[in-house]
Motif scaffolding. Structure first.
Motif, short mmCIF file in Angstrom:
data_model
loop_
_atom_site.label_atom_id
_atom_site.label_comp_id
_atom_site.label_asym_id
_atom_site.label_seq_id
_atom_site.Cartn_x
_atom_site.Cartn_y
_atom_site.Cartn_z
N SER A 1 30.51 44.56 35.48
CA SER A 1 31.96 44.66 36.14
C SER A 1 32.23 45.88 37.06
CB SER A 1 32.82 44.69 34.93
OG SER A 1 32.44 43.30 34.04
N SER B 1 32.92 45.35 40.95
CA SER B 1 34.40 45.80 41.27
C SER B 1 34.33 46.93 42.50
CB SER B 1 35.22 46.63 40.05
OG SER B 1 35.33 45.50 39.14
N ARG C 1 34.93 31.97 49.96
CA ARG C 1 36.09 31.48 48.90
C ARG C 1 35.81 30.16 48.48
NH1 ARG C 1 42.35 32.65 50.43
NH2 ARG C 1 41.65 31.08 51.93
N HIS D 1 33.68 38.28 45.10
CA HIS D 1 35.16 38.45 45.11
C HIS D 1 35.73 39.38 46.09
CE1 HIS D 1 33.67 37.39 41.04
NE2 HIS D 1 35.12 37.02 40.72
N TYR E 1 38.49 37.51 47.71
CA TYR E 1 39.74 37.60 47.23
C TYR E 1 40.36 39.03 47.33
CZ TYR E 1 38.20 33.12 45.43
OH TYR E 1 37.85 31.92 45.38
N SER F 1 44.31 41.37 39.21
CA SER F 1 44.09 40.16 38.71
C SER F 1 42.65 39.73 39.28
CB SER F 1 44.98 39.17 39.50
OG SER F 1 46.24 39.26 38.76
N VAL F 2 42.32 40.08 40.54
CA VAL F 2 41.02 39.75 41.10
C VAL F 2 39.71 40.52 40.30
CG1 VAL F 2 39.38 40.28 43.05
CG2 VAL F 2 41.80 39.63 43.56
N ILE G 1 40.03 41.41 36.93
CA ILE G 1 39.90 40.67 36.00
C ILE G 1 39.11 39.52 36.00
CG2 ILE G 1 41.39 39.14 34.17
CD1 ILE G 1 43.66 41.47 34.54
N ALA G 2 39.41 38.68 37.10
CA ALA G 2 38.64 37.59 37.30
C ALA G 2 37.13 37.75 37.39
CB ALA G 2 39.18 36.95 38.56
N LYS H 1 35.56 38.28 33.92
CA LYS H 1 35.23 36.93 33.36
C LYS H 1 34.19 36.31 34.08
CE LYS H 1 39.53 35.87 33.40
NZ LYS H 1 40.86 35.12 33.37
N ASN H 2 34.00 36.32 35.50
CA ASN H 2 32.94 35.68 36.09
C ASN H 2 31.67 36.52 36.00
OD1 ASN H 2 34.56 33.81 36.87
ND2 ASN H 2 35.26 34.78 39.16
N THR I 1 39.55 43.25 29.39
CA THR I 1 40.47 42.79 30.33
C THR I 1 41.97 42.89 30.23
OG1 THR I 1 40.64 40.38 29.88
CG2 THR I 1 38.96 40.98 31.47
#
Length: 220
Positions: free
Chosen positions: A21, A25, A58, A101, A104, A153-154, A156-157, A160-161, A202
């Motif tokens: 993560s 990120s 995307r 990501h 996004y 939000s990205v 956090i996604a 999870k992804n 998250t």
């Protein structure tokens, strides 16, 4: 649950998820910012490159990118990041999370750029700032402030992804949950534990970015 902790490296798997993560990120923020600059560039070719990147990644499934990184890039093209299979899969998973990501992140930043009044860019140009200086000194700082909530939000996604990394053999939380389920059978406490891991990872990010976006909102 005590036997699960004794027989399996649960904390190690959670640590792999955290590492994926964080690395994903950081990579997505850097790459997404570069693509966002391309998207708002006055040069049509650069804008086209940025738009193509966003539209391509995307609309691709993350699972496909993960599998392509191992089967296509690593096995067929011999582009290995590490000689150790597990480390190679881990690094390719982090790279693919960042690449996917970043599209996004770019759109979140572009929405932030759109909140900056056109007059400020014109004022920057009127005092002699070039495109790069205007972005660096005037537009991007405000764009980041305006895009904190969508950026959160990205991220956090992305966290999870990171579970998708299990499809290429990365020993993260999802990968270990699959192994435990296959060996020990399905167990509600085990599912609940791993679900809570993601809630713990998250939820603070969502609360922090929401609070920060209100605190740093640019008053118009």
């Amino acid at each position: 649950m005590g036997d699960i902790f004794a027989d399996y490296d649960v904390l190690g798997a959670v640590w792999v998820t955290i590492q994926l993560s964080i690395l994903g990120s950081i990579g997505a923020l850097i790459l997404g910012t570069i693509v966002a600059v391309l998207r708002v560039s006055p040069v049509a070719v650069l804008r086209g490159l940025g738009t193509s990147y966003v539209n391509t990644f995307r609309n691709l499934p993350l699972t496909l990118l993960m599998v392509f990184s191992i089967l296509g890039l690593s096995f067929i093209l011999q582009l290995s990041v590490s000689d150790d299979f597990a480390r190679n899969a881990f690094w390719w998973a982090a790279i693919m999370l960042a690449v996917y990501h970043a599209a996004y992140i770019c759109e979140a930043l572009r929405s932030g750029v759109n909140t900056v009044p056109v007059g400020q860019a014109e004022a920057a140009r009127s005092i002699g700032l070039g495109f790069g200086q205007s972005l660096r000194e005037v537009i991007l700082p405000q764009a980041f402030r305006g895009a904190i909530a969508p950026l959160g939000s990205v991220i956090i996604a992305l966290i999870k992804n990171s579970t998708v990394a299990a499809v290429i053999g990365v020993g993260d939380s999802a990968g270990l949950l699959q192994v435990i389920t296959e060996n020990e059978g399905a167990s509600l406490p085990t599912f609940f534990f791993f679900a809570m891991v993601f809630v713990v990872l998250t939820l603070p990010i969502g609360l922090w970015t929401t609070s920060l976006s209100r605190k740093l909102a640019v008053k118009r």
